[in-house]
Write a protein that holds these residues in place. Structure first.
Motif, short mmCIF file in Angstrom:
data_model
loop_
_atom_site.label_atom_id
_atom_site.label_comp_id
_atom_site.label_asym_id
_atom_site.label_seq_id
_atom_site.Cartn_x
_atom_site.Cartn_y
_atom_site.Cartn_z
N LEU A 1 0.83 -1.22 0.00
CA LEU A 1 0.00 0.00 0.00
C LEU A 1 0.86 1.27 0.00
O LEU A 1 1.76 1.41 0.82
N TRP A 2 0.56 2.17 -0.94
CA TRP A 2 1.17 3.50 -1.01
C TRP A 2 0.07 4.54 -0.77
O TRP A 2 -1.06 4.34 -1.24
N VAL A 3 0.40 5.62 -0.08
CA VAL A 3 -0.62 6.64 0.21
C VAL A 3 -0.12 8.05 -0.08
O VAL A 3 1.09 8.30 -0.10
N ARG A 4 -1.06 8.97 -0.25
CA ARG A 4 -0.75 10.37 -0.56
C ARG A 4 -1.86 11.23 0.04
O ARG A 4 -3.02 10.80 0.05
N GLY A 5 -1.53 12.41 0.50
CA GLY A 5 -2.60 13.29 0.99
C GLY A 5 -2.05 14.43 1.83
O GLY A 5 -0.88 14.43 2.21
N PRO A 6 -2.90 15.41 2.16
CA PRO A 6 -2.44 16.59 2.89
C PRO A 6 -2.10 16.32 4.35
O PRO A 6 -1.54 17.18 5.03
N ALA A 7 -2.43 15.11 4.84
CA ALA A 7 -2.03 14.76 6.22
C ALA A 7 -1.10 13.55 6.22
O ALA A 7 -1.05 12.79 7.18
N VAL A 8 -0.39 13.37 5.09
CA VAL A 8 0.61 12.29 4.99
C VAL A 8 1.97 12.98 4.89
O VAL A 8 2.12 13.96 4.16
N THR A 9 2.97 12.48 5.62
CA THR A 9 4.27 13.17 5.60
C THR A 9 5.00 12.96 4.28
O THR A 9 4.83 11.92 3.62
N ARG A 10 5.81 13.97 3.89
CA ARG A 10 6.56 13.81 2.64
C ARG A 10 8.03 13.50 2.91
O ARG A 10 8.80 13.26 1.99
N SER A 11 8.42 13.57 4.20
CA SER A 11 9.80 13.21 4.55
C SER A 11 9.84 13.05 6.07
O SER A 11 8.84 13.29 6.74
N TYR A 12 11.02 12.66 6.58
CA TYR A 12 11.18 12.55 8.03
C TYR A 12 11.97 13.75 8.55
O TYR A 12 12.81 14.32 7.83
N TYR A 13 11.71 14.08 9.79
CA TYR A 13 12.34 15.25 10.42
C TYR A 13 13.86 15.07 10.51
O TYR A 13 14.33 14.06 11.04
N ARG A 14 14.58 16.03 9.98
CA ARG A 14 16.05 16.04 10.03
C ARG A 14 16.68 14.77 9.46
O ARG A 14 17.67 14.28 9.99
N LEU A 15 16.07 14.23 8.43
CA LEU A 15 16.64 13.06 7.78
C LEU A 15 16.66 13.40 6.30
O LEU A 15 15.63 13.34 5.65
N ASP A 16 17.84 13.82 5.83
CA ASP A 16 17.87 14.43 4.51
C ASP A 16 18.00 13.43 3.36
O ASP A 16 17.78 13.78 2.22
N GLU A 17 18.38 12.16 3.71
CA GLU A 17 18.61 11.23 2.60
C GLU A 17 17.32 11.03 1.79
O GLU A 17 16.23 11.16 2.32
#
Ligand code: AMP
Length: 549
Positions: free
Chosen positions: A397-413
């Motif tokens: 399952l893959w998800v997308r939406g305005p309350a789904v995160t696009r990255s992790y905090y302070r994790l630039d990779e």
């Protein structure tokens, strides 16, 4: 004749359209204050007593806390940690911290001391608000690594002194009960929460004001959690775990009465609150309700006010669903993830199923449910193709939406879980023609035996259906011939017994033969993560040699 289309003038785009008002948590707070001031919040203190106030009192204290935070030097963008149970003070932090523009980091109180230090350092918290009863846990973490630059504030009475710490109530005392809230960018961070880390370091997710408000609307809809002003809601799911599924925002928004169980999470104390406060909806992971069910059965108890238990975090065992149903309590299965704020689905009957047989309805209600409106999704097979909506073919399952995160905090990779605007959940699922999602497993928990996949969840459900079994966790263990085979780790109900051959025979009546676990290990209790899920990583380590590789 040539016609020309009127050109859109971008500078005039807002003229004649709606007001451009930022979607912030303040909407929830101010609506709560305008409309629900008389409704109550009940909170269990560390000494077991019950504290009560109205939302109007709550609002005044949120304003006082905001002034106290500013006096302490907290500025927009700063992280402020909470280290606490579900209490009214924690609720005050949930509003005051984001509404002054800072970010509330809801630290998980069940982490090991080293991990506690790690999250405080990673979040770079400027101040840390600690429940009195949790001061010893923080002191243990500080013994690993002192945190001199952070300001500690103790909430409620504490037996142990934390040098240099401020007292929460003293900070609020004398502060004005009104606060001039700043206008905030709706995309600014509001809450920071770390994933429960069944593998690797915890990963931080920052919920914005906008995502939090939109999530509250989407999760709260009638076909979502369906809460109303008339409800009395008790979140047992902790406020240190993904916003307690959004409840601290959703409940004040709809104006339901809120019951916060504090540190007393044993079944007798929970049942006491459910009865005494006439709770209509309560929420938590299956473990909590397994224990409550046992206690209800022992006392042959019914809870007439309780309409619904929202259960998620791990799959609802069908036996638990049936036992609760027999006691007149409907289970609502919900699924989500920290990365999704967290509610993604909730299980309620569709119009098509309203007149179906109970067996058909039950099967649907046991699935994880249908998606909330702000989650777009795709379920892809090993070749990256969408699976058919047949309720059988599984994919990731893959998800997308305005309350789904696009990255992790302070994790630039660049992480492969973020691709083409979607987030890969790591959950292996099916979807049926009515849109009900069903989780087969976590990708990493599936057992691959001789090239065939075995769902640990299916096996666990079969085993937990045995009347003597309290809980069961299935893991894959290395095997000389089949590469990996399932084994089951089982804890029995108090005073019950069953031996390995009889339990294997029971499982054999419910799953195909080659899926029966090779071994069943009986234990007193199954190790758990900080949020009550089976700690399969530890089980895999403990039993890695069990099948003689
Ligand atoms: P967390 O971020 O700690 O909330 O964990 C999210 C993960 O928990 C999901 O990706 C699922 O694997 C699992 N999970 C959450 N809800 C359910 C559910 N209702 N049934 C099965 N697994 C669940």
């Amino acid at each position: 004749m040539q016609t020309t289309r009127p050109r859109l003038d971008p500078s005039a785009a807002s003229a004649g359209t709606m007001m451009d008002v930022p979607l912030t948590i303040r909407w929830i707070f101010e609506h709560n204050q305008r409309s629900h001031g008389m409704r109550e919040v009940v909170s269990r203190e560390d000494d077991g007593s019950l504290f009560r106030y109205t939302y109007a009192d709550f609002g005044a204290r949120v304003a006082q806390l905001a002034s106290a935070l500013v006096e302490m030097g907290i500025r927009p963008g700063d992280r402020v940690a909470s280290f606490g149970w579900n209490t009214h003070r924690h609720l005050e932090l949930y509003f005051a911290v984001p509404m002054i523009g800072a970010i509330l980091h809801t630290a998980n109180i069940r982490l090991f001391p080293e991990q506690v230090c790690w999250v405080f350092e990673h979040a770079d918290d400027k101040a840390i608000f600690v429940d009195g009863s949790l001061v010893p846990a923080v002191a243990r973490a500080l013994a690993v690594r002192p945190a001199s630059s952070r300001q500690f504030v103790v909430m409620g009475a504490s037996q142990v002194e934390l040098p240099g710490a401020l007292d929460y109530e003293a900070q609020l005392a004398g502060q004005p009960s009104e606060f001039e809230w700043p206008e905030l960018d709706e995309r600014s961070g509001a809450i920071l929460c770390y994933t429960s880390a069944t593998t690797g370091d915890p990963k931080g997710v920052v919920f914005t004001h906008r995502s939090t408000l939109l999530h509250a609307f989407a999760a709260g809809m009638a076909d979502g959690l369906g809460l109303t002003q008339r409800d009395v809601v008790m979140p047992v799911v902790p406020m240190f775990h993904v916003n307690a599924w959004g409840i601290p925002f959703l409940v004040p928004m709809v104006g339901a009465k809120l019951v916060l169980p504090g540190a007393k999470l044993d079944p007798a104390s929970l049942i006491d609150l459910l009865e005494r406060e006439t709770v209509t909806v309560s929420l938590g992971v299956p473990t909590v309700w397994l224990a409550v069910r046992d206690e209800m059965e022992r006392r042959d108890l019914r809870l007439p006010a309780l309409k619904r238990l929202v259960i998620g975090g791990s799959a609802v065992p069908p036996s638990l669903f049936d036992d609760l149903e027999k006691r007149g309590v409907r289970t609502m299965h919900a699924w989500g993830m920290t990365e999704m704020s967290p509610i993604g689905t909730a299980s309620q009957l569709t119009a098509d199923l309203e007149s179906a047989s109970w067996d058909v309805q039950r099967a649907a209600l046991l699935k994880q449910g249908r998606f909330t409106p702000l989650v777009a999704w795709k379920i892809l097979d090993d070749n990256g193709e969408p699976v058919p909506h047949d309720g059988k073919t599984a994919g990731v399952l893959w998800v997308r939406g305005p309350a789904v995160t696009r990255s992790y905090y302070r994790l630039d990779e660049d992480l492969p879980v973020f691709k083409d605007g979607y987030f890969m959940t790591g959950d292996v699922c099916t979807i049926d023609r009515l849109g009900y999602l069903q989780l087969v497993d976590r990708t990493k928990d599936l057992v691959k035996s001789g090239g065939e996949w075995i769902s640990s969840v299916d096996l666990e459900n079969a085993i937990m259906g045995h009347p003597a079994v309290r809980e069961a966790a299935v893991i894959g263990v290395a095997h000389p011939k089949w590469v990996e085979r399932p084994i089951a780790v089982v804890a029995l109900r108090e005073g019950q017994s069953v031996d390995e051959p009889s339990l294997r025979a029971w499982i054999g009546e419910r799953v195909v033969k080659w899926q029966i676990p090779d071994r069943i290990v009986f234990v007193d209790a199954i190790p758990r993560t900080g949020v009550g899920k089976f700690l399969k990583r530890e089980l895999r380590e403990r039993y890695k040699d069990l099948l003689g590789v």
